[in-house]
Motif scaffolding. Structure first.
Motif, PDB file in Angstrom:
ATOM      1  N   SER A   1     -10.411   4.875  -1.858  1.00 61.48           N
ATOM      2  CA  SER A   1     -10.392   4.312  -0.502  1.00 61.48           C
ATOM      3  C   SER A   1     -11.265   5.164   0.404  1.00 61.48           C
ATOM      4  CB  SER A   1      -8.950   4.268   0.022  1.00 61.48           C
ATOM      5  OG  SER A   1      -8.910   3.944   1.386  1.00 61.48           O
TER       6      SER A   1
ATOM      7  N   LEU B   1      -8.448   0.129   0.766  1.00 67.98           N
ATOM      8  CA  LEU B   1      -8.224  -0.728  -0.398  1.00 67.98           C
ATOM      9  C   LEU B   1      -6.994  -1.574  -0.113  1.00 67.98           C
ATOM     10  CD1 LEU B   1      -8.915  -1.537  -3.329  1.00 67.98           C
ATOM     11  CD2 LEU B   1      -7.425   0.313  -4.095  1.00 67.98           C
TER      12      LEU B   1
ATOM     13  N   LEU C   1      -3.968  -3.642  -4.363  1.00 65.87           N
ATOM     14  CA  LEU C   1      -3.795  -2.628  -5.396  1.00 65.87           C
ATOM     15  C   LEU C   1      -3.912  -3.195  -6.802  1.00 65.87           C
ATOM     16  CD1 LEU C   1      -0.908  -0.497  -3.897  1.00 65.87           C
ATOM     17  CD2 LEU C   1      -3.355  -0.081  -3.814  1.00 65.87           C
TER      18      LEU C   1
ATOM     19  N   PHE D   1      -4.404   2.384   2.108  1.00 66.05           N
ATOM     20  CA  PHE D   1      -4.233   1.255   1.210  1.00 66.05           C
ATOM     21  C   PHE D   1      -3.354   0.190   1.864  1.00 66.05           C
ATOM     22  CE2 PHE D   1      -4.818   5.200  -1.016  1.00 66.05           C
ATOM     23  CZ  PHE D   1      -5.734   4.910  -2.009  1.00 66.05           C
TER      24      PHE D   1
ATOM     25  N   GLY E   1       0.815  -1.210   0.000  1.00 67.42           N
ATOM     26  CA  GLY E   1       0.000   0.000   0.000  1.00 67.42           C
ATOM     27  C   GLY E   1       0.843   1.252   0.000  1.00 67.42           C
TER      28      GLY E   1
END
Length: 265
Positions: A209, A185, A188, A214, A153
């Motif tokens: 997001s 999220l 990815l 992330f 992330g």
């Protein structure tokens, strides 16, 4: 050597013999429900000051607010527009040149600053003032970052979480790590959320997001953070030593290829 802790005579001794400074830069922006808005500038300052202590070079105060409009929908995020950021950093760096500094490492921990720091460095080199380069901590150790996290992330993920667990553990809301993962999220590779037919379709983090982060934050540990910190510091130390060993003339803009413009007039 942290400049703000020194007296001016002590700094006179430094600039009489040395000509390199590190400038930490980060941001004040959302990093999810588990990390403080200070995340980026805490990381930048910690790395810059540690490397400066190990190499005995000058470290300036930290630029705490960067180019972060893409996080503006989240409470507390602060930002400056890109032109003003570039002008401010350039002006600040030029005053280092006035005191005899001719090479600078921008120790950066915010991706939104990177291209603008490169532009400032180009301006300063093009007019012969100094050689200034941008260094991003995670880009100095990409293999290690990929090794220790399954879902890394780029923002508010396990790498930044682990770093803050090491640098400032009291600021990590460890009871919110699962919330950060589940509300953001994780994977990815789910590129359809932000790419269409080769075009980036988003401008702001919230478009990808809901909580602004992330990756899988539950992968982070203080021990991993220490490992990342030490590896990145080592890379920064090597960069400082490399830059210190270069002749100023070799760092400046190369000459135009021959024949030189106007040489046959």
């Amino acid at each position: 050597m942290y400049v703000a802790d020194r007296t001016w005579p002590e700094l006179g001794d430094y600039v009489a013999a040395e000509s390199l400074a590190v400038v930490p830069l980060g941001s004040t922006e959302q990093h999810g429900p588990h990390l403080p808005l200070a995340t980026d500038h805490l990381i930048a300052e910690a790395l810059a000051r540690e490397a400066a202590d190990r190499t005995d070079v000058l470290c300036t105060p930290t630029v705490n607010v960067g180019v972060s409009p893409h996080h503006r929908q989240f409470h507390g995020t602060m930002w400056v527009d890109a032109p003003q950021f570039r002008d401010y950093v350039e002006s600040m760096t030029r005053n280092l040149a006035y005191h005899g500094i001719d090479r600078v490492v921008y120790v950066n921990a915010h991706g939104g600053n990177a291209q603008h720091l490169r532009e400032v460095g180009r301006r300063l080199r093009d007019d012969g003032t100094m050689y200034a380069i941008e260094w991003m901590w995670d880009e100095s150790i990409p293999d290690l970052v990929n090794e220790v996290f399954e879902h890394n992330g780029p923002h508010g993920g396990p790498k930044e979480t682990a770093m803050i667990m090491h640098i400032a553990p009291e600021l990590v809301r460890e009871d919110r790590l699962e919330d950060a993962r589940d509300g953001g999220l994780v994977d990815l590779d789910d590129s359809d959320r932000y790419m269409k037919h080769g075009a980036r379709t988003f401008y702001d983090a919230i478009e990808n997001s809901e909580n602004g982060v992330f990756g899988d934050q539950t992968d982070a540990t203080p021990e991993t953070g220490e490992r990342l910190f030490e590896a990145a510091t080592e890379q920064l130390v090597h960069l400082i030593e490399w830059l210190n060993d270069r002749r100023f003339e070799d760092l400046m803009e190369p000459a135009h290829v021959d024949p030189q413009p106007g040489s046959r007039r």
